[in-house]
Write an enzyme that holds these catalytic residues in place. Structure first.
Site: not given
Ligand code: 3HC
Length: 282
Positions: A120, A141, A153, A191
């Protein structure tokens, strides 16, 4: 252009296991490997559990789950990557660890195979330079949680060949991901923008605002799916600190200075969701 048929993933943590799941689901023969056998077992079991949940929800059927698990194997050493056309590295975010692994994998792979990193923040140019195949190295990424997030990315190092980029871009499309081309600068796109925002939220906690209030403000005020402190816990506070340190050191600007409270949390072992405690308890 050579076709990608078989893919290796090294690192079976939340990113590596998510990546392996998506690739095996898309129909590729996938080898998942981790130097830590417990981590490999946990990653593999986690994939099966998520597929089982998908069957319960009716998103996939039992035969699709079985076929996906049938395409996914656990490697017993890096040698199991020998027949892979592409290897994706998703281990700890430290240059030395990634570079040492890149050199090992480089020795095992066929000359035409591609070797990419899910880093990242680390320079792809610098990673490519430790291998004998710099033209076949690039950054790929993924976002967390990998099975849910649509973005990947892509990052070209100075040495990355155009054919490598084209093959990886086509591969990402085949696993249903949308790609953007970032530059090989710390933090790439996501990031670079996200981590200073999460850091700023932690400064507000340090100044006395409650985490719940900050998260509610950003969820309801800017339509983010989860607030910045929940997201920081979810990304991992140790990972966030590491990325901020890279941004601060390599871009040389005070705006990337990690918040002292973030440093204290990491010193305490409060890494967020994965350790059971961060800005919230899990
Ligand atoms: N693994 C796999 N699937 C997951 C999961 C996980 N850890 N967490 C949630 N899900 C799935 C659920 O099973 C559900 O699937 P479905 O629609 O088929 O039923 C779907 O995601 C929605 O989950 P929930 O209804 O339980 O919960 P939310 O609607 O709150 O969604 C979320 C959860 C998708 C994590 C949402 O909160 C979100 O988009 N959050 C922001 C995530 C984000 O910004 N990620 C980027 C981070 S930065 C990064 O990764 C870069 C790195 O380098 C740091």
């Amino acid at each position: 252009m050579k076709e990608i048929k078989s893919v290796g993933v090294v690192g079976a943590g939340q990113m590596g296991a998510g990546i392996a799941q998506v690739i095996a689901t898309a129909g590729y023969k996938t080898v998942l490997y981790d130097t830590n056998p417990q981590a490999l077992e946990k990653g593999h079991t986690g994939i099966d559990a998520r597929l089982a949940k998908a069957v319960e929800k009716g998103t996939i059927d039992a035969s699709q789950r079985a076929a996906t698990m049938g395409r996914l194997s656990k490697g017993s050493s890096l040698k199991d990557f020998a027949t892979c056309d592409l290897v994706i590295e998703a281990v700890i975010e430290q240059f030395e660890a990634k570079a040492a692994l890149f050199q090992e994998i480089d020795k095992v792979l066929a000359p035409s195979a591609l070797l990419v990193s899910n880093t990242s923040s680390i320079s792809i140019t610098r990673l490519a330079a430790v291998t004998s195949r710099p033209q076949h190295v690039m950054g790929v990424h993924f976002m967390n949680p990998v099975p849910v997030m649509k973005l990947v990315e892509l990052i070209k190092g100075l040495q990355t060949g155009e054919d490598t980029y084209q093959m990886v871009q086509a591969f990402c499309a085949s696993i249903q991901k949308t790609t953007v081309l970032a530059i090989d600068a710390p933090g790439f796109v996501v990031n670079r923008i996200l981590c200073p925002m999460l850091n700023e939220a932690i400064f507000l906690v340090q100044e006395g605002v409650k985490p719940e209030d900050i998260d509610t403000a950003m969820k309801l005020g800017t339509n983010q799916p989860m607030g910045p402190l929940t997201l920081a816990d979810f990304v991992g506070l140790d990972t966030l600190l590491y990325i901020l340190q890279v941004l601060h050191r390599e871009l040389g600007e005070d705006k990337y200075r990690p918040c002292p409270l973030l440093i204290k949390y990491v010193e305490a072992g409060w890494y967020g969701k994965k350790s059971g405690r961060g800005f919230y308890s899990y």
